[in-house]
Design a protein around this motif. Structure first.
Motif, mmCIF file in Angstrom:
data_model
loop_
_atom_site.group_PDB
_atom_site.id
_atom_site.type_symbol
_atom_site.label_atom_id
_atom_site.label_comp_id
_atom_site.label_asym_id
_atom_site.label_seq_id
_atom_site.Cartn_x
_atom_site.Cartn_y
_atom_site.Cartn_z
ATOM 1 N N UNK A 101 0.876 -1.176 0.000
ATOM 2 C CA UNK A 101 0.000 0.000 0.000
ATOM 3 C C UNK A 101 0.911 1.223 0.000
ATOM 4 N N UNK A 102 0.697 2.105 -0.955
ATOM 5 C CA UNK A 102 1.505 3.312 -1.089
ATOM 6 C C UNK A 102 0.695 4.462 -0.510
ATOM 7 N N UNK A 103 1.278 5.119 0.506
ATOM 8 C CA UNK A 103 0.590 6.171 1.231
ATOM 9 C C UNK A 103 1.183 7.530 0.869
ATOM 10 N N UNK A 104 0.391 8.364 0.199
ATOM 11 C CA UNK A 104 0.842 9.694 -0.194
ATOM 12 C C UNK A 104 0.628 10.690 0.930
ATOM 13 N N UNK A 105 1.631 11.526 1.184
ATOM 14 C CA UNK A 105 1.583 12.513 2.261
ATOM 15 C C UNK A 105 2.048 13.871 1.756
ATOM 16 N N UNK A 106 1.624 14.919 2.470
ATOM 17 C CA UNK A 106 1.976 16.295 2.114
ATOM 18 C C UNK A 106 2.362 17.059 3.368
ATOM 19 N N UNK A 107 2.962 18.247 3.156
ATOM 20 C CA UNK A 107 3.176 19.116 4.306
ATOM 21 C C UNK A 107 1.877 19.859 4.595
ATOM 22 N N UNK A 108 1.885 20.675 5.616
ATOM 23 C CA UNK A 108 0.648 21.301 6.087
ATOM 24 C C UNK A 108 0.178 22.482 5.242
ATOM 25 N N UNK A 109 0.994 22.952 4.328
ATOM 26 C CA UNK A 109 0.610 24.109 3.530
ATOM 27 C C UNK A 109 -0.398 23.689 2.466
ATOM 28 N N UNK A 110 -1.383 24.491 2.226
ATOM 29 C CA UNK A 110 -2.448 24.171 1.273
ATOM 30 C C UNK A 110 -3.692 23.707 1.998
ATOM 31 N N UNK A 112 -6.954 21.259 2.908
ATOM 32 C CA UNK A 112 -7.075 19.810 3.097
ATOM 33 C C UNK A 112 -7.380 19.109 1.782
ATOM 34 N N UNK A 113 -8.306 19.659 1.007
ATOM 35 C CA UNK A 113 -8.704 19.049 -0.253
ATOM 36 C C UNK A 113 -7.535 19.004 -1.235
ATOM 37 N N UNK A 114 -6.808 20.117 -1.321
ATOM 38 C CA UNK A 114 -5.669 20.167 -2.233
ATOM 39 C C UNK A 114 -4.605 19.148 -1.816
ATOM 40 N N UNK A 115 -4.311 19.074 -0.529
ATOM 41 C CA UNK A 115 -3.288 18.153 -0.046
ATOM 42 C C UNK A 115 -3.699 16.689 -0.224
ATOM 43 N N UNK A 116 -4.972 16.396 -0.068
ATOM 44 C CA UNK A 116 -5.438 15.026 -0.331
ATOM 45 C C UNK A 116 -5.237 14.664 -1.804
ATOM 46 N N UNK A 117 -5.549 15.614 -2.691
ATOM 47 C CA UNK A 117 -5.366 15.357 -4.127
ATOM 48 C C UNK A 117 -3.874 15.227 -4.473
ATOM 49 N N UNK A 118 -3.031 16.062 -3.890
ATOM 50 C CA UNK A 118 -1.599 15.995 -4.150
ATOM 51 C C UNK A 118 -1.009 14.694 -3.600
ATOM 52 N N UNK A 144 -4.256 8.437 0.057
ATOM 53 C CA UNK A 144 -3.684 9.740 0.359
ATOM 54 C C UNK A 144 -4.097 10.133 1.770
ATOM 55 N N UNK A 145 -3.126 10.548 2.558
ATOM 56 C CA UNK A 145 -3.410 11.072 3.887
ATOM 57 C C UNK A 145 -3.292 12.593 3.904
ATOM 58 N N UNK A 146 -2.935 13.170 2.773
ATOM 59 C CA UNK A 146 -2.782 14.619 2.743
ATOM 60 C C UNK A 146 -1.794 15.053 3.803
ATOM 61 N N UNK A 147 -2.236 15.954 4.663
ATOM 62 C CA UNK A 147 -1.366 16.473 5.731
ATOM 63 C C UNK A 147 -1.653 15.800 7.077
#
Length: 172
Positions: A101-110, A112-118, A144-147
């Protein structure tokens, strides 16, 4: 039939014991031939899986411990990440009973919706790369876990760069 199974188990235990004696002196302690005579089937089956299980558990932890990282607001696989993904693909080819399972993560900037998509684009980029290396899509899933799962919570670039990542979790 039962007698044949007992003989095969005892024979397998003796071969394993001989191999262990010739390869590693530390493992000789406690491996005598008196144990199979007392209870032939139980002791013969117990030691081998525990050693293999420990090695496999270490392999799984090593696989999962190494993530890949992304540039700010990007989902492209960087050169250093390609090398990591090539190692992961080789491991997955050698261990076909495992899925990832590949889990995509982002930093806190942006948002919630944008970070989930990224995060989703990042996970799918790694999935696509692994698929190109011969790993079947049926063995991979993405989320995707976003931030929501930061590796670091400080508010600076060094910390944020640790959160722009894909994590890899194995399952059978």
């Amino acid at each position: 039939m039962r007698k044949l199974m007992v003989v095969l188990v005892v024979l397998a235990f003796r071969v394993r014991t001989m191999l262990m004696m010739s390869s590693c002196a530390k493992k000789q302690i406690g491996t005598g031939e008196a144990a199979p005579a007392a209870a032939p089937s139980a002791p013969a089956a117990a030691p081998a899986p525990s050693t293999a299980g420990v090695d496999m558990a270490q392999d799984v932890r090593a696989f999962e411990a190494e993530g890949i990282y992304f540039d700010f607001d990007k989902a492209e696989i960087k050169a250093d990440a390609k090398a990591i993904l090539e190692k992961k693909a080789a491991w997955l080819r050698a261990n076909p009973s495992y899925n990832v399972k590949i889990e995509g993560n982002c930093d806190e900037r942006g948002t919630n919706e944008y970070n989930l998509a990224l995060g989703d684009r990042r996970a799918k980029a790694a999935q696509k790369f692994l698929n190109a290396l011969g790993i079947g899509m049926n063995r991979m899933s993405t989320i995707s876990y976003g931030e929501e799962k930061p590796a670091c919570t400080e508010k600076n670039e060094k910390c944020w760069s640790k959160n722009r990542r894909d994590d890899f979790k194995l399952s059978k």
